[in-house]
Design an enzyme around this catalytic site. Structure first.
Site, mmCIF file in Angstrom:
data_model
loop_
_atom_site.group_PDB
_atom_site.id
_atom_site.type_symbol
_atom_site.label_atom_id
_atom_site.label_comp_id
_atom_site.label_asym_id
_atom_site.label_seq_id
_atom_site.Cartn_x
_atom_site.Cartn_y
_atom_site.Cartn_z
ATOM 1 C CD GLU A 286 -2.455 -1.443 2.644
ATOM 2 O OE1 GLU A 286 -3.548 -2.030 2.699
ATOM 3 O OE2 GLU A 286 -1.830 -1.067 3.652
ATOM 4 C CD GLU A 485 -7.424 -5.765 -2.272
ATOM 5 O OE1 GLU A 485 -7.052 -5.587 -1.075
ATOM 6 O OE2 GLU A 485 -6.649 -6.086 -3.178
#
Length: 577
Positions: A286, A485
């Site tokens: 991320e 997600e």
């Protein structure tokens, strides 16, 4: 077990009633049709019965002998309506030696996913696996095999270039997942773990390449560092992005070389099978700083973490000092902010984060947070620029992931987001600049929290739904393709229905901006009968009905793996792997 085949096509309807008849067929058509017991069976050789081939699965069940032949469905349409569902493979789908782990179980799983109407799979291509032997020595063999397997079953591949560490260590025990099946430790389960009686699971451990770790040991400032001088080796500090610290190459050069090698190796798959490349941009893949170790974020009680600013390696300190000198405030460049003790559970006890009179809303606080978040944005922009140049003209979409840091969202300072590098407060939108950066390179945005509800939060200050709404708002403003997600691996109706509700906030937009969903992550429990039934229903609900049926595309003379047989097939593959 009887063979499975498609029945003869129904007689054509009269022209006047063709439209209503077609709609009726879409409503009533069963997904799997059973053939009569007289269907022919192809004999199998000893070689084919000892291992499953790429196109067939053989075995004997309690109901008698037989064979199930899976014929690949046709490739999915180029731009399917609805929200296509992808499934993220186990983190160790390709093992430390660079070869596909549990081939039989993996082949059975791909066949099952294709039969369920799944659009494709997402797979991490680990830096620590591919370039493990030395700088510039790439081994893509295992991932090439997965790509070939996906193409064989008509599945797309979402390739995640993972430049981060997976797991906390080779023997790091996680908490007892049997106490709560919805905990994030389920993210680390894999098909090989078939022992239902084992009370403790272990995280998968994939470190950075050994030669990179050796450099980090020689030069500790290559690691992210907090004010307590705790080093984090999940990802190389962005402070040295363009410095030749990796045996003569900068981290950006190493990432660029990795991307080019991937492009050249997978040339035949790009744009057709491999349709998206997600570039890892930090810990957990991320775009963020490691406010605390990633495995700690995934554990119960993480909502109490304020996090620590990661600006104490010498490279980050040099950048901070230079920024302060440029603005004529040298005294602000001597270190990170004080009064930010991340061990405090009550942010009002900190002088930096507290809502009333906190340092975050002072000239110094704004100076520091703009620099800190700006460094993260610059890191993301460099990676997007490289990926855009490397994959231009290949037909693939590039993307990056933003973390869903939702705890302390209902506070003025949003401390956990600030320490993660997101300058998002009551007074400032920290996600819009990130979305704008992705938009400049036509990159898709990936984010989690689609399965989380505010009613399940551990404290009143947390808001996964509020965080997601703000992220979606930024993506809408910038007209970004979006990949949703789930944050927790579970298959209960509450979680899946929440995903559907959250997805409708972005999917089906008039502008035509694409939306897809990654189910994270495939494991043995997915193929248990009750879970599989929920999952296939979920895929149908997310996808457009016509697209869903087109993926299955039953044709005369072809035999497909029965959805009801999936549990048996995958469990057999898992048991004998």
């Amino acid at each position: 077990m009887a063979a499975i085949t498609a029945p003869p096509p129904p007689p054509p309807a009269p022209a006047a009633a063709s439209t209503s008849h077609r709609r009726s067929r879409l409503r009533r058509a069963p997904l799997i049709r059973l053939a009569s017991s007289s269907s022919p069976r192809r004999p199998t050789s000893s070689a084919s019965s000892s291992s499953w081939s790429s196109s067939s699965f053989s075995g004997a069940g309690s109901g008698g002998g037989g064979e199930i032949l899976h014929v690949s469905p046709p490739p999915p349409p180029a731009a399917p309506p609805g929200a296509p569902v992808y499934v993220t493979l186990p983190a160790d789908a390709v093992g430390p030696g660079g070869r596909v782990a549990r081939r039989r179980a993996m082949a059975a799983s791909f066949a099952a996913l294709a039969a369920a109407g799944v659009a494709g799979v997402a797979v991490e291509l680990w830096w620590g696996v591919v370039e493990r032997e030395g700088p510039g020595e790439y081994d893509w063999a295992g991932y090439l095999e997965l790509a070939a397997m996906a193409r064989r079953y008509g599945l797309r591949v979402r390739a995640i270039l993972a430049f981060h560490q997976c797991g906390a260590g080779p023997h790091d025990p996680l908490w007892n997942s049997h106490l709560n099946g919805s905990r994030d430790c389920m993210l680390n389960l894999n098909l090989h773990n078939c022992d239902e009686k084992a009370p403790i699971f272990y995280s998968i451990w994939i470190p950075l390449p050994q030669w990179v770790l050796e450099e980090m040991d020689k030069f500790p400032d290559l690691s992210y560092t907090d004010k307590h001088q705790r080093r984090n080796k999940e990802y190389i500090s962005l402070g040295c992005d363009i410095l030749p610290v990796l045996k003569g190459r900068s981290p950006m050069q190493a990432y660029s070389d990795f991307m080019r090698s991937f492009r050249n190796t997978f040339e035949d798959y790009l744009g057709a099978t491999v349709t998206e490349v997600q570039v890892g941009m930090g810990p957990g893949g991320e775009l963020r700083y490691p406010l605390c170790p990633t495995e700690k974020l995934n554990r119960p009680g993480s909502s109490s973490e304020l996090g620590e600013f990661q600006c104490y390696d010498k490279f980050m300190q040099s950048s901070l000092s230079a920024r302060a000198q440029i603005l004529g405030v040298q005294e602000w460049g001597n270190g990170g902010p004080t009064g930010t003790d991340g061990s405090q559970k009550n942010l009002e006890e900190t002088s930096f984060f507290r809502g009333d009179g906190g340092c975050w809303d002072t000239p110094y606080g704004r100076f520091f947070l703009e620099w800190y978040s700006g460094m993260l944005l610059l890191h993301g922009e460099r990676l997007c620029m490289i990926a855009d140049a490397v994959f231009s003209g290949t037909g693939v979409t590039i993307s990056g992931k933003v973390a869903g840091i939702h705890w302390h969202y209902y506070t003025c300072s949003h401390p956990s987001e600030l320490t993660a590098g997101y300058y998002n407060t009551l007074l400032r939108d920290g996600y819009l600049p990130i979305a704008q950066m992705f938009a400049r390179y036509k990159a898709a945005l990936c984010c989690g929290c689609f399965d989380l509800r505010d009613t399940e939060r551990t404290d009143s200050e947390s808001s996964p739904e509020g965080t997601l709404r703000q992220l979606l708002g930024a993506a809408k403003i910038c007209n970004l393709p979006l990949n949703g997600e789930n944050s927790v691996t579970r298959l209960d109706d509450t979680s899946l229905n929440q995903v559907i509700r959250s997805s409708r906030l972005y999917s089906g937009r008039a502008s035509g901006t694409s939306f897809s969903f990654n189910y994270v992550r495939m494991n043995k429990s997915l193929f248990e009968f009750h879970n599989w039934s929920r999952f296939t229903k979920f895929v149908r609900q997310m996808s457009d009905a016509r697209t869903f049926l087109a993926r299955l595309d039953f044709r005369r003379g072809q035999r497909y793996l029965s959805s009801m047989s999936v549990v048996w097939v995958v469990s057999r593959a898992c048991a004998y792997t």
